[in-house]
Design an enzyme around this catalytic site. Structure first.
Site, PDB file in Angstrom:
ATOM      1  N   HIS A   1       0.837  -1.198   0.000  1.00  0.00           N
ATOM      2  CA  HIS A   1       0.000   0.000   0.000  1.00  0.00           C
ATOM      3  C   HIS A   1       0.870   1.245   0.000  1.00  0.00           C
ATOM      4  O   HIS A   1       2.026   1.214   0.400  1.00  0.00           O
ATOM      5  CB  HIS A   1      -0.924   0.017   1.215  1.00  0.00           C
ATOM      6  CG  HIS A   1      -0.202  -0.012   2.534  1.00  0.00           C
ATOM      7  ND1 HIS A   1       0.275  -1.181   3.087  1.00  0.00           N
ATOM      8  CD2 HIS A   1       0.139   0.964   3.406  1.00  0.00           C
ATOM      9  CE1 HIS A   1       0.860  -0.924   4.245  1.00  0.00           C
ATOM     10  NE2 HIS A   1       0.801   0.375   4.456  1.00  0.00           N
TER      11      HIS A   1
ATOM     12  N   CYS B   1       2.081   3.715  11.935  1.00  0.00           N
ATOM     13  CA  CYS B   1       3.005   3.228  10.909  1.00  0.00           C
ATOM     14  C   CYS B   1       3.295   4.374   9.950  1.00  0.00           C
ATOM     15  O   CYS B   1       2.629   5.415  10.005  1.00  0.00           O
ATOM     16  CB  CYS B   1       2.429   2.026  10.170  1.00  0.00           C
ATOM     17  SG  CYS B   1       0.941   2.379   9.204  1.00  0.00           S
TER      18      CYS B   1
END
Length: 678
Positions: free
Chosen positions: A68, A195
């Site tokens: 992603h 993240c």
């Protein structure tokens, strides 16, 4: 999930037919996005996916891969799904992934869409959901399942979520006899997950921790610091917590809120892969009264995951210090160099401008620049030491680190003394933190006790134990640099050139750069030659890539050709990182070519005897360089060598495999056969 996010056209239940590697899988799924107009530039988008993958593998336990990224080439938030019967390696500890989700978010994605993407991440922690995906018979059913039309409900991803202790674990039961004794309250944990992109791992870690807490009978509240923003944990919730879990790969925002709590601090993937261990560790630390926040080491700045080797930890600690030091070096060094350029080489003998300054005299202005630069440059070693200690032990490491660095300056231990002082300061603070202390003293530990004891210990060690031997070593190094000539100087130039161009701004590049600016703290003819060679070599990779895209553009993708235009300025400014997009796309050809040119430039710069007092600036400080014309010749020679090598390597690859995955031929073929929406 929005019906626009994923449709049957974005599902490939036979991914094996077109992909057997993670790069090929990403390309196959991204091609579907291009066909639907969700992605405007296939290669540009795949480069962004690869850059995200380089930060941390996106494979998860349980056979899941979630490549992603956020990209300027994405027109709307999109999800593509592929299923593989043989499995594709995405770097997960338990093996290949058979469920692959490619998540594409626009660079400016709004909060609502990011929240939808985060809800998918939570669904992936649901075993019923992943089992249903493995068994679904057709693409339409798979898309409906992912959209949530047939899937089990998942926890909301609104920034925080709470899991209460299971019945029988100490939580009061409203149906219990009122005369029964009140059970003990459950163990309470607050957690923060984050993240780099804030899209997937952040929420998967939260869901994993919540599931483990529910099984362990623990009351857990999670603050997910994702791209969609976050709802801050309340002060009351933090105060009531018995322990804290940080699972993050970017710094925790407002970390000081959690001061005085037993803390487990790990990378985000640790929370996904072994949440039960983290909760058990938090309980053990609370039982021992062990407090590591806000003073404990973090995986972002220093130690990384628990599996990191000491070499990896040491590299991260040193890079923490260097990254904070570089702005002081650049500002101070350039001001000093400008002072010399305007006022001549005797400007260092000028009186203090506080006592003597003539507004119409250019030498007074030169002295002003020189003296301001000197003050900024004087922070070099203390800042280096302070932030190495900060990388090891967070804020309590700053005081002993700065004190140790100042001692290193006082005793002429220089750059090496700063390195030693920072490591000593961090180690001393970490040692103090291991001592069990009464709860009543925890509040004053970070602001009084730790700074007092650590500064005294580090000062003692630097003044009386390790400082003088290091000062002698620093003096020997300075003498060695001063005595370099002939073949020895050329060999050193080759080594520095290779280091500057190997990782293009990474650890080896920073080591070579730090070595050069360390010599500027005690400038000699030898150290000035080293500084010149390092900057010259660092300019080569981006300039070479820019030239290569100009003379042989057909070997590069459209995105690389656009990056090549910016690389001219980046290379001329001594920003080696300008070559990273090229290296990320084709490391086996770009990096060797860059190293070849860097080695030539470093050797020629040393052979020509070029010197440099400014630690940064590229071609814009050429007037401050000794032997400027020969210096430019050295840079030009290296650029030409790198350009020739990269063109030959790419040309040979294209001839051998004109349609291979990842090659220029493949890029051209893809552009020819895949319709791109306007």
């Amino acid at each position: 999930m929005s019906s626009e996010m994923i449709t049957a056209d974005l599902v490939d239940l036979e991914l094996d037919r077109s992909a057997d590697t993670k790069e090929a899988a990403a390309r196959a799924l991204a091609t579907r996005m291009v066909t639907l107009g969700r992605v405007t530039d296939l290669d540009g988008f795949l480069a962004d996916v690869a850059a995200r993958e380089a930060q941390m593998p996106t494979g998860l336990d349980g056979g899941i891969g979630i490549p992603h990224c956020r990209s300027a080439h994405v027109t709307q938030p999109t999800l593509a799904f592929g299923r593989s019967t043989t499995g594709i390696d995405f770097g997960a500890p338990d093996g290949p992934a058979d469920l692959i989700f490619l998540i594409a978010a626009p660079a400016g994605a709004d909060d609502a869409h990011l929240t939808i993407l985060s809800s998918l991440a939570r669904q992936l922690m649901n075993a019923e959901f992943t089992t249903a995906l493995r068994e679904t018979p057709d693409a339409e059913s798979a898309a409906a399942l992912i959209r949530g039309e047939d899937s089990p409900a998942s926890a909301p991803a609104d920034g925080t979520s709470t899991v209460s202790a299971a019945p029988g674990s100490g939580q009061p039961d409203s149906n219990a006899d009122e005369t029964a004794p009140t059970p003990a309250p459950p163990f309470r944990i607050v957690a923060v997950t984050s993240c780099p992109t804030g899209i997937a791992h952040t929420y998967m870690a939260a869901e994993s921790l919540e599931n483990a807490a529910r099984e362990a009978g623990v009351d857990l509240t999670v603050e997910t610091q994702g791209s969609a923003g976050f709802t801050r944990l309340t002060a009351e919730t933090i105060e009531a917590a018995d322990a804290v879990v940080f699972a993050h790969d970017v710094p925790v925002r407002d970390k000081a809120r959690f001061a005085g709590k037993p803390t487990v601090d790990v990378g985000v993937k640790a929370a996904i892969n072994r949440p039960a261990e983290l909760i058990a560790e938090a309980r053990e630390k609370a039982a021992r009264g062990e407090v590591t926040t806000p003073t404990g080491p973090t995986p972002v700045d220093n130690a990384g995951d628990a599996g990191d080797s000491y070499g990896t930890k040491l590299r991260k600690w040193l890079m923490s210090g260097v990254s904070y030091m570089v702005p002081f070096v650049a500002a101070g060094g350039l001001l000093i160099a400008l002072g010399f350029a305007i006022g001549g080489w005797k400007i260092d003998k000028a009186p203090s401008v506080a006592d003597h300054f003539i507004w119409t005299d250019h030498t007074s202005w030169a002295a002003l620049l020189f003296q301001i630069g000197g003050l900024a440059f004087a922070f070099l070693v203390p800042v280096l030491a302070g932030y190495i200690a900060y990388g090891m032990a967070d804020r309590p490491g700053l005081v002993p680190g700065f004190v140790g660095g100042s001692v290193a300056v006082t005793i002429d231990a220089g750059f090496l003394g700063g390195l030693a002082a920072g490591l000593l300061a961090g180690a001393v603070v970490l040692g103090i933190q291991r001592v069990r202390i009464p709860p009543v003293l925890r509040g004053i530990m970070p602001v009084v006790v730790i700074p007092l004891i650590s500064a005294a210990v580090v000062g003692f060690l630097m003044f009386l134990v390790v400082g003088k031997p290091i000062a002698s070593l620093q003096s020997a190094l300075t003498d060695w640099l001063e005595g370099l000539s002939g073949a020895n100087a050329i060999i050193l130039g080759v080594i520095l050139g290779l280091m500057m161009c190997f990782d293009l701004g990474g650890p080896l590049n920073k080591v070579a750069y730090a070595f050069a600016i360390g010599g500027l703290t005690h400038p000699t003819d030898g150290s000035l030659k080293v500084m010149a060679a390092v900057m010259a070599a660092g300019m080569v990779p981006p300039l070479a890539m820019a030239l290569a895209t100009t003379v042989r553009g057909r070997l590069f993708t459209k995105t690389e050709r656009e990056n090549g235009k910016a690389a001219w300025f980046l290379g001329a400014s001594f920003i080696t990182e300008g070559a990273i997009p090229f290296a990320a796309a084709d490391p086996l050809r770009v990096i060797p070519a860059s190293m070849a040119g860097g080695a030539v430039t470093g050797a020629l710069s040393m052979a020509f005897g070029c010197t440099l007092r400014a630690p940064h600036g590229g071609v814009f400080v050429v007037p401050l360089i000794g032997q400027p014309l020969l210096y430019l010749v050295a840079v030009a020679a290296g650029v030409c060598v790198s350009t020739v090598v990269v063109v030959l390597l790419k040309g040979a690859r294209r001839t051998a495999d004109p349609a291979g995955d990842g090659g220029a031929g493949a890029a051209a073929a893809d552009e020819a056969r895949v319709p791109v929406a306007a």
